[in-house]
Design a protein around this motif. Structure first.
Motif, PDB file in Angstrom:
ATOM      1  N   VAL A  71       0.832  -1.195   0.000  1.00 30.62           N
ATOM      2  CA  VAL A  71       0.000   0.000   0.000  1.00 30.62           C
ATOM      3  C   VAL A  71       0.862   1.239   0.000  1.00 30.62           C
ATOM      4  O   VAL A  71       0.615   2.209  -0.717  1.00 30.62           O
ATOM      5  CB  VAL A  71      -0.933  -0.014   1.229  1.00 30.62           C
ATOM      6  N   THR A  72       1.942   1.220   0.793  1.00 32.82           N
ATOM      7  CA  THR A  72       2.829   2.365   0.820  1.00 32.82           C
ATOM      8  C   THR A  72       3.484   2.556  -0.536  1.00 32.82           C
ATOM      9  O   THR A  72       3.591   3.662  -1.056  1.00 32.82           O
ATOM     10  CB  THR A  72       3.892   2.170   1.902  1.00 32.82           C
ATOM     11  N   ALA A  73       3.906   1.454  -1.136  1.00 34.78           N
ATOM     12  CA  ALA A  73       4.542   1.545  -2.441  1.00 34.78           C
ATOM     13  C   ALA A  73       3.587   2.051  -3.493  1.00 34.78           C
ATOM     14  O   ALA A  73       3.968   2.763  -4.417  1.00 34.78           O
ATOM     15  CB  ALA A  73       5.081   0.175  -2.857  1.00 34.78           C
ATOM     16  N   SER A  74       2.317   1.689  -3.380  1.00 36.74           N
ATOM     17  CA  SER A  74       1.351   2.119  -4.381  1.00 36.74           C
ATOM     18  C   SER A  74       1.154   3.604  -4.390  1.00 36.74           C
ATOM     19  O   SER A  74       0.649   4.164  -5.338  1.00 36.74           O
ATOM     20  CB  SER A  74       0.013   1.429  -4.134  1.00 36.74           C
ATOM     21  N   LEU A  75       1.548   4.276  -3.324  1.00 37.66           N
ATOM     22  CA  LEU A  75       1.372   5.715  -3.263  1.00 37.66           C
ATOM     23  C   LEU A  75       2.669   6.476  -3.462  1.00 37.66           C
ATOM     24  O   LEU A  75       2.683   7.528  -4.065  1.00 37.66           O
ATOM     25  CB  LEU A  75       0.765   6.109  -1.913  1.00 37.66           C
ATOM     26  N   SER A  76       3.783   5.970  -2.952  1.00 38.67           N
ATOM     27  CA  SER A  76       5.002   6.767  -3.030  1.00 38.67           C
ATOM     28  C   SER A  76       6.234   5.948  -3.332  1.00 38.67           C
ATOM     29  O   SER A  76       7.217   6.493  -3.789  1.00 38.67           O
ATOM     30  CB  SER A  76       5.203   7.504  -1.706  1.00 38.67           C
ATOM     31  N   GLY A  77       6.259   4.701  -3.110  1.00 42.91           N
ATOM     32  CA  GLY A  77       7.474   3.938  -3.232  1.00 42.91           C
ATOM     33  C   GLY A  77       7.585   3.233  -4.561  1.00 42.91           C
ATOM     34  O   GLY A  77       6.667   3.222  -5.368  1.00 42.91           O
ATOM     35  N   PRO A 136       3.235  -1.526 -22.269  1.00 43.04           N
ATOM     36  CA  PRO A 136       3.453  -2.967 -22.114  1.00 43.04           C
ATOM     37  C   PRO A 136       3.288  -3.445 -20.676  1.00 43.04           C
ATOM     38  O   PRO A 136       2.903  -4.586 -20.438  1.00 43.04           O
ATOM     39  CB  PRO A 136       4.895  -3.156 -22.604  1.00 43.04           C
ATOM     40  N   LEU A 137       3.613  -2.574 -19.709  1.00 44.21           N
ATOM     41  CA  LEU A 137       3.520  -2.936 -18.298  1.00 44.21           C
ATOM     42  C   LEU A 137       2.935  -1.768 -17.523  1.00 44.21           C
ATOM     43  O   LEU A 137       2.964  -0.616 -17.974  1.00 44.21           O
ATOM     44  CB  LEU A 137       4.910  -3.273 -17.734  1.00 44.21           C
ATOM     45  N   LEU A 138       2.417  -2.073 -16.358  1.00 47.18           N
ATOM     46  CA  LEU A 138       1.935  -0.993 -15.500  1.00 47.18           C
ATOM     47  C   LEU A 138       3.104  -0.113 -15.089  1.00 47.18           C
ATOM     48  O   LEU A 138       4.166  -0.622 -14.719  1.00 47.18           O
ATOM     49  CB  LEU A 138       1.282  -1.564 -14.242  1.00 47.18           C
ATOM     50  N   PRO A 139       2.949   1.208 -15.137  1.00 50.06           N
ATOM     51  CA  PRO A 139       4.031   2.082 -14.675  1.00 50.06           C
ATOM     52  C   PRO A 139       4.154   2.031 -13.161  1.00 50.06           C
ATOM     53  O   PRO A 139       3.231   1.620 -12.454  1.00 50.06           O
ATOM     54  CB  PRO A 139       3.589   3.470 -15.160  1.00 50.06           C
ATOM     55  N   ALA A 140       5.314   2.445 -12.684  1.00 48.90           N
ATOM     56  CA  ALA A 140       5.522   2.496 -11.235  1.00 48.90           C
ATOM     57  C   ALA A 140       4.568   3.517 -10.628  1.00 48.90           C
ATOM     58  O   ALA A 140       4.418   4.631 -11.152  1.00 48.90           O
ATOM     59  CB  ALA A 140       6.962   2.871 -10.931  1.00 48.90           C
ATOM     60  N   PRO A 141       3.908   3.187  -9.535  1.00 48.06           N
ATOM     61  CA  PRO A 141       2.899   4.099  -8.969  1.00 48.06           C
ATOM     62  C   PRO A 141       3.465   5.429  -8.504  1.00 48.06           C
ATOM     63  O   PRO A 141       2.728   6.401  -8.389  1.00 48.06           O
ATOM     64  CB  PRO A 141       2.337   3.300  -7.779  1.00 48.06           C
ATOM     65  N   SER A 142       4.771   5.488  -8.228  1.00 48.51           N
ATOM     66  CA  SER A 142       5.328   6.705  -7.643  1.00 48.51           C
ATOM     67  C   SER A 142       5.159   7.917  -8.555  1.00 48.51           C
ATOM     68  O   SER A 142       5.068   9.043  -8.066  1.00 48.51           O
ATOM     69  CB  SER A 142       6.813   6.495  -7.332  1.00 48.51           C
ATOM     70  N   GLY A 143       5.120   7.712  -9.874  1.00 50.14           N
ATOM     71  CA  GLY A 143       5.010   8.856 -10.767  1.00 50.14           C
ATOM     72  C   GLY A 143       3.601   9.179 -11.181  1.00 50.14           C
ATOM     73  O   GLY A 143       3.387  10.145 -11.915  1.00 50.14           O
TER      74      GLY A 143
END
Length: 409
Positions: A18-24, A216-223
């Motif tokens: 959950v933390t990664a999905s928002l900032s990490g 092709p892939l989901l982008p990293a959530p941080s951006g």
């Protein structure tokens, strides 16, 4: 104590997601911004691919309407003779060309209509971009919410498996009845089924986002998180398109009402004739003008259609303005309440986690039975899921607010 540590680990894993999905770093794909994802989606949109062709079309129409002639010239050639009657050799050849001309004001009104139609097309393109931005935003957050539910379900499944193993160990040691082992395995099976359901929903949400953007892939959530933006000074894309449509409808009504007759033609030609076979050929010049007359049969349907289009566009603008205002107000309220909901959810998660640790310790010491332990575990995971969802909902509220005020990513 061993059981307590083992069952804390899945919760910690869920919290990390959950933390990664928002900032990490989510380690899913390279870091992209929401604007870059939107740009990728726009490149695939039909309106983007046809924009150049449509602008070329307007340029061609403008060049045609700006020419000296109002249409294509017409060539004529005819012959008149008495071969089927008295057959005395009479013959007459006539060749000419008809040139359509503009009447005063017709050309200016036609050019003005083309300019309005092009402005409307440009506004419709911006409206399409705004709508696509909303689809990208919602698709992204749906993927994040579904992924979060899958992660929490997996953490719950791990905790249920650890608990079931621990209960079986204690059953073999004679500390617990066999019924508790069955209850623990049933809870594990339910958690596993929940994982399968959550994974299906998450996969569908992720595929929808990838299909929309072409990534092709989901982008990293941080951006992908957005900051709250100020309302632009330009008109809302939804309303700007309707205002442009009204201006075009008025221009079309002006053309229908004032360009009230078909355009005239000037005819230039030559005539070559002889009265009988033995006579010499004589040449003459032909100059003529064809002036169509204005009639209600021609003009009334055009004026009525243009007027109906104008009335419809004006009514639609009033209707959509109320919807845009309502959506902007709702998104603003949602944004304000999202932070409060997040704070409450975090409080619930903290308390539920503390209660769960105490009950885990009590169960390990044999002070409570298994049903009590399972109930507390379920409450703790529900609180964890609610807190994680509240974080995502708070971030989504920002995106929805930006969308409501007409800001593109």
């Amino acid at each position: 104590m061993h059981d307590t540590l083992a069952t804390q680990s899945p919760l910690f894993t869920a919290l990390l997601f959950v933390t990664a999905s928002l900032s990490g770093p989510a380690a899913i794909a390279e870091t992209l911004t929401l604007g870059q994802a939107f740009a990728a989606a726009w490149e695939r949109h039909p309106a983007a691919r046809t924009a150049a062709a449509r602008h070329h079309e307007f340029a061609a129409r403008r060049d045609s309407a700006g020419s000296f002639l109002s249409g294509a010239p017409t060539a004529t050639l005819s012959n008149r003779n008495d071969r089927l009657q008295r057959d005395a050799g009479q013959s007459e050849w006539e060749a000419g060309i008809a040139l359509p001309l503009w009447l005063p004001g017709y050309q200016e009104r036609t050019l003005a209509l083309i300019e309005r139609e092009q402005s409307t097309y440009t506004a419709l393109v911006e409206q399409a971009r705004w709508k696509l931005a909303g689809e990208v935003r919602e698709s992204w957050w749906q993927a994040m919410l579904a992924g979060n539910e899958r992660a929490v379900a997996e953490a719950r499944g791990d905790a249920a498996r650890h608990l079931a193993n621990d209960v079986e160990r204690r059953v073999r040691a004679g500390e617990l009845p066999r019924m508790d082992a069955h209850q623990a395995r049933a809870a594990e099976a339910a958690a596993t089924a929940a994982i399968a359901e959550a994974d299906g929903r998450a996969h569908r949400a992720e595929r929808s986002f990838l299909a929309l953007t072409g990534l092709p892939l989901l982008p990293a959530p941080s951006g992908m998180n957005e900051q709250r933006r100020q309302a632009p000074t330009t008109p809302h894309p939804q309303l700007a398109a309707l205002e442009a449509a009204i201006a075009t409808a008025r221009a079309r009504l002006d053309v229908a009402a004032r360009n009230s007759r078909d355009l005239p033609e000037i005819m230039l030609g030559m005539r070559r004739e002889r009265p009988v076979a033995e006579a010499d050929w004589e040449n003459s010049t032909i100059v003529g003008v064809r002036i169509p007359l204005a009639t209600d049969a021609r003009n009334s349907p055009r004026v009525a259609a243009a007027n109906a289009e104008l009335v419809e566009a004006e009514a639609l603008l009033s209707y959509e303005r109320q919807r845009v205002d309502a959506e902007r107000d709702a998104a603003g309220r949602e944004l304000q309440r999202a932070d409060e909901a997040l704070a409450r959810a975090e409080t619930r998660r903290t308390l539920a986690s503390e209660v769960r640790r105490e009950y885990a310790r009590a169960f390990a010491l044999g002070n409570i039975d298994l049903p009590q332990r399972l109930r507390v575990d379920a409450d703790a995971f529900a609180a964890e899921l609610a807190a994680a969802r509240a974080r995502l909902e708070a971030a989504r509220a920002v995106s929805r607010y930006n969308q409501a005020i007409g800001v593109l990513p």
